[in-house]
Design a protein around this motif. Structure first.
Motif, short mmCIF file in Angstrom:
data_model
loop_
_atom_site.label_atom_id
_atom_site.label_comp_id
_atom_site.label_asym_id
_atom_site.label_seq_id
_atom_site.Cartn_x
_atom_site.Cartn_y
_atom_site.Cartn_z
N TYR A 125 -1.88 12.96 -4.44
CA TYR A 125 -2.15 11.54 -4.73
C TYR A 125 -0.96 10.66 -4.37
CZ TYR A 125 -3.22 7.30 -7.34
OH TYR A 125 -3.44 5.99 -7.69
N LEU A 126 0.22 11.08 -4.80
CA LEU A 126 1.42 10.29 -4.55
C LEU A 126 1.74 10.23 -3.05
CD1 LEU A 126 3.70 11.49 -7.49
CD2 LEU A 126 2.46 9.32 -7.29
N ALA A 127 1.50 11.34 -2.34
CA ALA A 127 1.75 11.35 -0.90
C ALA A 127 0.83 10.38 -0.17
CB ALA A 127 1.58 12.77 -0.35
N MET A 163 0.09 -2.45 15.24
CA MET A 163 0.14 -1.39 14.23
C MET A 163 -0.17 -0.03 14.85
SD MET A 163 1.11 -2.68 11.39
CE MET A 163 0.74 -1.30 10.31
N ARG A 164 -1.14 -0.01 15.74
CA ARG A 164 -1.57 1.27 16.30
C ARG A 164 -0.68 1.74 17.44
NH1 ARG A 164 -7.83 2.19 17.63
NH2 ARG A 164 -7.81 1.95 15.36
N PHE A 165 -0.35 0.84 18.37
CA PHE A 165 0.32 1.28 19.58
C PHE A 165 1.84 1.12 19.54
CE2 PHE A 165 -4.02 0.39 20.97
CZ PHE A 165 -4.32 1.57 21.61
N GLU A 166 2.35 0.22 18.71
CA GLU A 166 3.80 0.13 18.57
C GLU A 166 4.31 1.05 17.48
OE1 GLU A 166 7.35 -3.19 17.95
OE2 GLU A 166 5.44 -3.43 16.89
N LEU A 167 3.64 1.03 16.32
CA LEU A 167 4.11 1.80 15.18
C LEU A 167 3.38 3.13 15.00
CD1 LEU A 167 4.41 -1.12 12.59
CD2 LEU A 167 6.17 -0.18 14.09
N GLY A 168 2.25 3.30 15.67
CA GLY A 168 1.50 4.55 15.56
C GLY A 168 0.89 4.76 14.19
N LEU A 169 0.48 3.66 13.53
CA LEU A 169 -0.07 3.74 12.18
C LEU A 169 -1.55 3.36 12.19
CD1 LEU A 169 2.82 2.05 10.15
CD2 LEU A 169 2.34 4.50 10.38
N GLU A 170 -2.36 4.19 11.55
CA GLU A 170 -3.78 3.91 11.38
C GLU A 170 -4.01 3.38 9.97
OE1 GLU A 170 -6.19 4.14 13.56
OE2 GLU A 170 -5.20 5.18 15.23
N LYS A 171 -4.96 2.48 9.83
CA LYS A 171 -5.27 1.94 8.51
C LYS A 171 -5.81 3.04 7.61
CE LYS A 171 -7.75 -1.76 6.14
NZ LYS A 171 -8.69 -2.90 6.30
N PRO A 172 -5.16 3.30 6.48
CA PRO A 172 -5.61 4.40 5.62
C PRO A 172 -6.86 4.03 4.83
CG PRO A 172 -3.76 3.26 4.61
CD PRO A 172 -3.95 2.63 5.96
N ASN A 173 -7.61 5.05 4.50
CA ASN A 173 -8.78 4.87 3.64
C ASN A 173 -8.30 4.52 2.23
OD1 ASN A 173 -11.06 5.11 2.04
ND2 ASN A 173 -11.75 7.02 2.97
N GLY A 176 1.76 6.87 -1.07
CA GLY A 176 2.96 6.47 -0.35
C GLY A 176 2.66 6.08 1.08
N GLU A 177 1.75 6.81 1.74
CA GLU A 177 1.36 6.48 3.11
C GLU A 177 0.69 5.10 3.16
OE1 GLU A 177 -1.10 9.59 4.54
OE2 GLU A 177 0.51 11.08 4.60
N ALA A 178 -0.17 4.83 2.18
CA ALA A 178 -0.85 3.54 2.13
C ALA A 178 0.14 2.40 1.88
CB ALA A 178 -1.93 3.55 1.05
N ASP A 179 1.07 2.62 0.99
CA ASP A 179 2.09 1.59 0.71
C ASP A 179 2.95 1.33 1.94
OD1 ASP A 179 1.13 1.39 -1.86
OD2 ASP A 179 2.66 2.70 -2.74
N HIS A 180 3.31 2.40 2.63
CA HIS A 180 4.12 2.25 3.85
C HIS A 180 3.36 1.45 4.90
CE1 HIS A 180 6.73 3.17 7.21
NE2 HIS A 180 5.73 3.75 7.85
N TYR A 181 2.07 1.76 5.06
CA TYR A 181 1.25 1.02 6.03
C TYR A 181 1.19 -0.46 5.68
CZ TYR A 181 -2.80 -0.54 8.70
OH TYR A 181 -3.64 -1.23 9.54
N ASN A 182 0.98 -0.77 4.42
CA ASN A 182 0.87 -2.16 4.00
C ASN A 182 2.18 -2.92 4.21
OD1 ASN A 182 -1.82 -1.88 3.22
ND2 ASN A 182 -1.27 -1.22 1.16
N ARG A 183 3.30 -2.26 3.93
CA ARG A 183 4.60 -2.91 4.15
C ARG A 183 4.83 -3.19 5.63
NH1 ARG A 183 6.41 0.96 0.37
NH2 ARG A 183 7.20 2.24 2.09
N GLU A 184 4.54 -2.21 6.47
CA GLU A 184 4.74 -2.40 7.90
C GLU A 184 3.78 -3.44 8.47
OE1 GLU A 184 7.11 -1.06 9.92
OE2 GLU A 184 7.96 -0.43 8.01
N ARG A 185 2.58 -3.48 7.94
CA ARG A 185 1.61 -4.47 8.40
C ARG A 185 2.08 -5.88 8.06
NH1 ARG A 185 -3.92 -4.79 9.69
NH2 ARG A 185 -4.85 -6.78 9.09
N GLN A 186 2.59 -6.06 6.85
CA GLN A 186 3.09 -7.37 6.45
C GLN A 186 4.30 -7.77 7.30
OE1 GLN A 186 1.73 -9.52 4.04
NE2 GLN A 186 3.12 -10.86 5.16
N ARG A 187 5.18 -6.83 7.58
CA ARG A 187 6.34 -7.13 8.41
C ARG A 187 5.92 -7.50 9.82
NH1 ARG A 187 9.25 -4.67 12.11
NH2 ARG A 187 8.05 -2.73 11.93
N GLU A 188 4.96 -6.76 10.37
CA GLU A 188 4.48 -7.05 11.72
C GLU A 188 3.77 -8.40 11.77
OE1 GLU A 188 4.79 -6.09 15.52
OE2 GLU A 188 5.35 -4.65 13.95
#
Length: 229
Positions: free
Chosen positions: A65-67, A130-140, A70-82
Motif C-alpha cells: 500500500y505504501l509503495a 509526463m510520459r515522454f520526458e519523465l517516463g511516468l504513467e498516471k497511476p490508478n 508513494g508512486e502516486a504521490d511522486h506522480y502528482n508532485r512531478e505533474r504539478q511541477r511540470e
C-alpha cells in the motif's frame, strides 16, 4: 480483416501476486522447518505459523500500500511541477518537446508543427511531458488498496500450504516431511507459472524459485538444530 492486438496488461497485479506468494511460501515454510528442528509439537508449529502468516500478510500488504501510495504521490508532485513549468517557461518546455521528438529521428521541419499543436493544447502537452520526458504513467487511484489486498491475500494463500500438513498430522517430524514435499511441488508450480507470466524461461524460473525456498527452509532448520545442540 479486423486485427486484434493481444497485450498482457495485468503486470502490476502479477507482480503483487509474485511478491505475496513467494514470501508466503518460503517464510512460514522456513519457520515451520526451524521449529520442527527444535522438536516443537505440531500444535505449536501451527500456532506460530498462523501468527506469522497474520503478521506477515499485514506487513506485506501495508508495504504494498505504501509503495503504491508513494508512486502516486511522486506522480502528482512531478505533474504539478511540470504544469508550473509549462505556465512559467513555455519556450523552454517547447524546446524540450522538440528534443524529445528529435530522438525519434524527426527533423525540425517535421516536429515543429507537433510542438506548436501541443502548445495550443496544454493538457495534452502536460501528458506528453509526463510520459515522454519523465517516463511516468498516471497511476490508478485504486492501485494502493488493490496492491495491499492482492499481496496480503497471496501471502496468506502461500503461507497456508506448508502449514497444512501440520494441521492434519500429529507427529511434527512426519508433518515436516510431507510439508517439504508439498511446498517444493507448490514452489515448482508457482515458479513455472511465474515464468510463463513474466516472459522468462518457465523451467529456469521454477528451479530458481524452488532452490531459494529450499535454501531458506534448510537454513532455518539447520540454525534450529545448532541452537538446540
Amino acid at each position: 480483416m479486423e486485427h486484434k492486438e493481444r497485450h498482457f496488461t495485468a503486470g502490476e497485479t502479477v507482480r503483487d501476486i509474485i511478491i505475496g506468494m513467494s514470501d508466503g511460501l518460503t517464510v512460514p515454510f522456513a519457520l515451520a522447518a526451524g521449529l520442527s528442528g527444535a522438536n516443537a509439537t505440531s500444535s505449536l508449529i501451527v500456532t506460530a505459523g498462523l501468527a506469522e502468516i497474520a503478521a506477515g500478510s499485514i506487513a506485506m500488504g501495508l508495504g504494498g500500500y505504501l509503495a503504491a501510495k508513494g508512486e502516486a504521490d511522486h506522480y502528482n508532485r512531478e505533474r504539478q511541477r511540470e504544469e508550473d513549468e509549462i505556465l512559467t517557461v513555455p519556450d523552454i518546455e517547447a524546446h524540450e518537446v522538440g528534443e524529445i521528438l528529435s530522438k525519434f529521428g524527426l527533423r525540425p521541419h517535421e516536429y515543429n508543427p507537433v510542438v506548436e499543436a501541443l502548445r495550443d493544447r496544454p493538457e495534452d502537452w502536460l501528458e506528453f511531458m509526463m510520459r515522454f520526458e519523465l517516463g511516468l504513467e498516471k497511476p490508478n487511484p485504486k492501485r494502493a488498496l488493490q496492491s495491499a489486498i492482492t499481496i496480503a491475500a497471496s501471502y496468506v494463500i502461500g503461507g497456508v500450504i506448508p502449514l497444512t500438513p501440520y494441521m492434519l498430522l500429529h507427529k511434527a517430524r512426519t508433518a515436516l516431511e510431507v510439508s517439504i514435499a508439498v511446498t517444493l511441488i507448490a514452489l515448482l508450480l508457482f515458479g513455472y507459472f511465474k515464468g510463463l507470466l513474466t516472459g522468462t524461461k518457465p523451467f529456469l524460473s521454477a528451479f530458481q524459485t524452488t532452490f531459494i525456498g529450499a535454501l531458506a527452509s534448510a537454513a532455518a532448520f539447520g540454525i534450529a538444530l545448532a541452537i538446540q545442540s
